[in-house]
Design a protein around this motif. Structure first.
Motif, PDB file in Angstrom:
ATOM      1  N   UNK A 179       1.621   6.782  10.966  1.00 47.84           N
ATOM      2  CA  UNK A 179       2.436   5.603  10.680  1.00 47.84           C
ATOM      3  C   UNK A 179       3.830   5.969  10.176  1.00 47.84           C
ATOM      4  N   UNK A 180       3.947   7.110   9.483  1.00 47.06           N
ATOM      5  CA  UNK A 180       5.256   7.487   8.950  1.00 47.06           C
ATOM      6  C   UNK A 180       6.271   7.753  10.058  1.00 47.06           C
ATOM      7  N   UNK A 181       5.973   8.572  11.077  1.00 44.35           N
ATOM      8  CA  UNK A 181       6.960   8.711  12.157  1.00 44.35           C
ATOM      9  C   UNK A 181       7.170   7.410  12.932  1.00 44.35           C
ATOM     10  N   UNK A 182       6.115   6.607  13.077  1.00 40.33           N
ATOM     11  CA  UNK A 182       6.257   5.341  13.795  1.00 40.33           C
ATOM     12  C   UNK A 182       7.256   4.424  13.105  1.00 40.33           C
ATOM     13  N   UNK A 183       7.166   4.335  11.782  1.00 39.24           N
ATOM     14  CA  UNK A 183       8.025   3.407  11.054  1.00 39.24           C
ATOM     15  C   UNK A 183       9.419   3.962  10.774  1.00 39.24           C
ATOM     16  N   UNK A 184       9.541   5.282  10.650  1.00 38.19           N
ATOM     17  CA  UNK A 184      10.850   5.834  10.320  1.00 38.19           C
ATOM     18  C   UNK A 184      11.670   6.175  11.565  1.00 38.19           C
ATOM     19  N   UNK A 202      10.879  -3.835   6.003  1.00 40.74           N
ATOM     20  CA  UNK A 202       9.888  -3.727   4.933  1.00 40.74           C
ATOM     21  C   UNK A 202       8.665  -4.585   5.249  1.00 40.74           C
ATOM     22  N   UNK A 203       8.911  -5.804   5.734  1.00 38.74           N
ATOM     23  CA  UNK A 203       7.786  -6.673   6.106  1.00 38.74           C
ATOM     24  C   UNK A 203       6.918  -6.013   7.172  1.00 38.74           C
ATOM     25  N   UNK A 204       7.571  -5.473   8.208  1.00 36.89           N
ATOM     26  CA  UNK A 204       6.822  -4.851   9.304  1.00 36.89           C
ATOM     27  C   UNK A 204       6.080  -3.612   8.825  1.00 36.89           C
ATOM     28  N   UNK A 205       6.706  -2.823   7.962  1.00 37.64           N
ATOM     29  CA  UNK A 205       6.043  -1.639   7.433  1.00 37.64           C
ATOM     30  C   UNK A 205       4.810  -2.026   6.626  1.00 37.64           C
ATOM     31  N   UNK A 206       4.913  -3.095   5.871  1.00 40.46           N
ATOM     32  CA  UNK A 206       3.793  -3.536   5.040  1.00 40.46           C
ATOM     33  C   UNK A 206       2.588  -3.920   5.888  1.00 40.46           C
ATOM     34  N   UNK A 207       2.806  -4.684   6.960  1.00 38.51           N
ATOM     35  CA  UNK A 207       1.661  -5.125   7.776  1.00 38.51           C
ATOM     36  C   UNK A 207       1.052  -3.964   8.550  1.00 38.51           C
ATOM     37  N   UNK A 254      -3.196  -3.420  -6.290  1.00 39.50           N
ATOM     38  CA  UNK A 254      -2.647  -2.101  -5.976  1.00 39.50           C
ATOM     39  C   UNK A 254      -2.010  -2.103  -4.588  1.00 39.50           C
ATOM     40  N   UNK A 255      -2.566  -2.917  -3.676  1.00 35.17           N
ATOM     41  CA  UNK A 255      -1.984  -3.002  -2.345  1.00 35.17           C
ATOM     42  C   UNK A 255      -0.601  -3.619  -2.339  1.00 35.17           C
ATOM     43  N   UNK A 256      -0.262  -4.357  -3.396  1.00 33.77           N
ATOM     44  CA  UNK A 256       1.057  -4.981  -3.496  1.00 33.77           C
ATOM     45  C   UNK A 256       2.105  -4.043  -4.079  1.00 33.77           C
ATOM     46  N   UNK A 257       1.681  -3.035  -4.827  1.00 31.52           N
ATOM     47  CA  UNK A 257       2.633  -2.181  -5.537  1.00 31.52           C
ATOM     48  C   UNK A 257       3.582  -1.458  -4.589  1.00 31.52           C
ATOM     49  N   UNK A 258       3.026  -0.825  -3.544  1.00 30.90           N
ATOM     50  CA  UNK A 258       3.876  -0.027  -2.658  1.00 30.90           C
ATOM     51  C   UNK A 258       4.962  -0.846  -1.979  1.00 30.90           C
ATOM     52  N   UNK A 259       4.644  -1.975  -1.316  1.00 31.22           N
ATOM     53  CA  UNK A 259       5.722  -2.736  -0.676  1.00 31.22           C
ATOM     54  C   UNK A 259       6.753  -3.274  -1.659  1.00 31.22           C
ATOM     55  N   UNK A 260       6.299  -3.672  -2.864  1.00 35.70           N
ATOM     56  CA  UNK A 260       7.246  -4.171  -3.855  1.00 35.70           C
ATOM     57  C   UNK A 260       8.181  -3.043  -4.295  1.00 35.70           C
ATOM     58  N   UNK A 261       7.626  -1.837  -4.491  1.00 32.43           N
ATOM     59  CA  UNK A 261       8.468  -0.691  -4.850  1.00 32.43           C
ATOM     60  C   UNK A 261       9.460  -0.372  -3.744  1.00 32.43           C
ATOM     61  N   UNK A 262       9.023  -0.454  -2.483  1.00 31.34           N
ATOM     62  CA  UNK A 262       9.937  -0.215  -1.374  1.00 31.34           C
ATOM     63  C   UNK A 262      11.081  -1.224  -1.386  1.00 31.34           C
ATOM     64  N   UNK A 263      10.775  -2.489  -1.625  1.00 33.22           N
ATOM     65  CA  UNK A 263      11.812  -3.517  -1.654  1.00 33.22           C
ATOM     66  C   UNK A 263      12.842  -3.200  -2.732  1.00 33.22           C
ATOM     67  N   UNK A 264      12.360  -2.926  -3.942  1.00 30.76           N
ATOM     68  CA  UNK A 264      13.269  -2.702  -5.070  1.00 30.76           C
ATOM     69  C   UNK A 264      14.057  -1.407  -4.881  1.00 30.76           C
ATOM     70  N   UNK A 265      13.361  -0.317  -4.514  1.00 28.31           N
ATOM     71  CA  UNK A 265      14.041   0.968  -4.386  1.00 28.31           C
ATOM     72  C   UNK A 265      15.058   0.963  -3.250  1.00 28.31           C
ATOM     73  N   UNK A 266      14.649   0.501  -2.077  1.00 29.36           N
ATOM     74  CA  UNK A 266      15.581   0.493  -0.954  1.00 29.36           C
ATOM     75  C   UNK A 266      16.748  -0.449  -1.208  1.00 29.36           C
TER      76      UNK A 266
END
Length: 284
Positions: A198-203, A84-89, A44-56
């Motif tokens: 984390x959302x304001x930090x990353x965006x 995306x890599x940085x957001x994931x970590x 489940x921890x992999x789903x979000x970053x993979x979705x971000x990669x594909x969607x973005x």
């Protein structure tokens, strides 16, 4: 005779640093075994970053103008992946905080406290286990990125250095998660507290769009954001900065590798100190 008997316990007593390392590795092994027995945690921890990669990649690719690459979808993918890599970590922070809060809630920390072990080893072992999970996530994410068209254009040493900076940032942020986990009462609160900032930090960064399109005050924040420094450093080390891309005059953007290293070490030292202090007071 008394001197001999007194010297024996002192000689047998382990060195504090050596004991701390051994205890930390034992706790890390315990957490890794626990993760292996609950594979859905990793899946489940992999789903979000993979979705971000594909969607973005496919939704925004070709729609965002990256200086030096224009509206090229492939150019945007290469620009995007470091973000995306940085957001994931960094998003792994929430999991670290929730895990520690769960251990506190179940009384596991109290059991550790009853054992003759170094106090900081409990947190160090937990964060080391989270680092291993983050590294595995990055490997899978890099494979997915290659499948959607991401490529590096530097030698292997620089590429590995880029991933090293990402892991260092993730490890430093996991100590923020540890502090949050020790400061709240429930795992749910730790998850919310670990994500909300984390959302304001990353965006508000250069992760997804060039910062020069932001209002002046937001651009300044983005340029001095430790997250942005790591993203910029990875783009340089991966060879993913488009030719002619305008780089801000801010010091972290002019020296992103050094800035990323300094920011991560500073965060690590400060929040490890605060988390260990909080742990000692929470279990006193």
């Amino acid at each position: 005779m008394s001197a001999v008997t007194d010297a024996a316990p002192r000689a047998a007593r382990p060195h504090p640093l050596g004991q701390s390392v051994r205890d930390s590795l034992v706790v890390a092994k315990r957490n890794l075994i626990r993760m292996s027995r609950i594979p859905e945690m990793i899946i489940f921890g992999l789903f979000q970053p993979i979705m971000f990669v594909v969607l973005f990649s496919y939704v925004f690719g070709g729609s965002i103008n990256v200086p030096g690459a224009g509206l090229s979808a492939s150019g945007y993918r290469e620009f995007l992946m470091a973000g995306i890599f940085a957001q994931t970590v960094t998003f792994a922070t929430a999991g670290a905080g929730a895990g520690i809060a769960d251990d506190m809630h179940k009384g596991l920390i109290d059991r550790f406290r009853s054992l003759p072990m170094a106090r900081g080893a409990v947190l160090t072992g937990r964060t080391l286990a989270d680092l291993v999970q983050t590294a595995l996530t990055l490997v899978v994410l890099a494979v997915v990125a290659v499948l959607v068209g991401w490529r590096t254009h530097e030698n292997v040493g620089k590429v590995l250095a880029g991933f090293g900076l990402l892991l260092l940032l993730g490890y430093a942020f996991s100590w923020i998660g540890a502090l949050i986990g020790l400061s709240v009462r429930t795992p749910e609160a730790a998850t919310s507290g670990g994500l909300i900032w984390l959302f304001p930090l990353t965006f508000i960064s250069n992760a997804f769009v060039p910062s020069d399109n932001m209002p002046a005050f937001l651009q300044t924040i983005a340029d001095w954001n430790p997250f942005s420094a790591t993203v910029q450093a990875c783009r340089e080390l991966f060879g993913n900065l488009p030719a002619g891309y305008p780089v801000s005059d801010a010091w972290p953007m002019q020296h992103p590798v050094l800035a990323s290293l300094l920011w991560s070490l500073l965060i690590l030292v400060v929040f490890r100190t605060l988390a260990v202090r909080k742990y000692r007071s929470a279990t006193a």
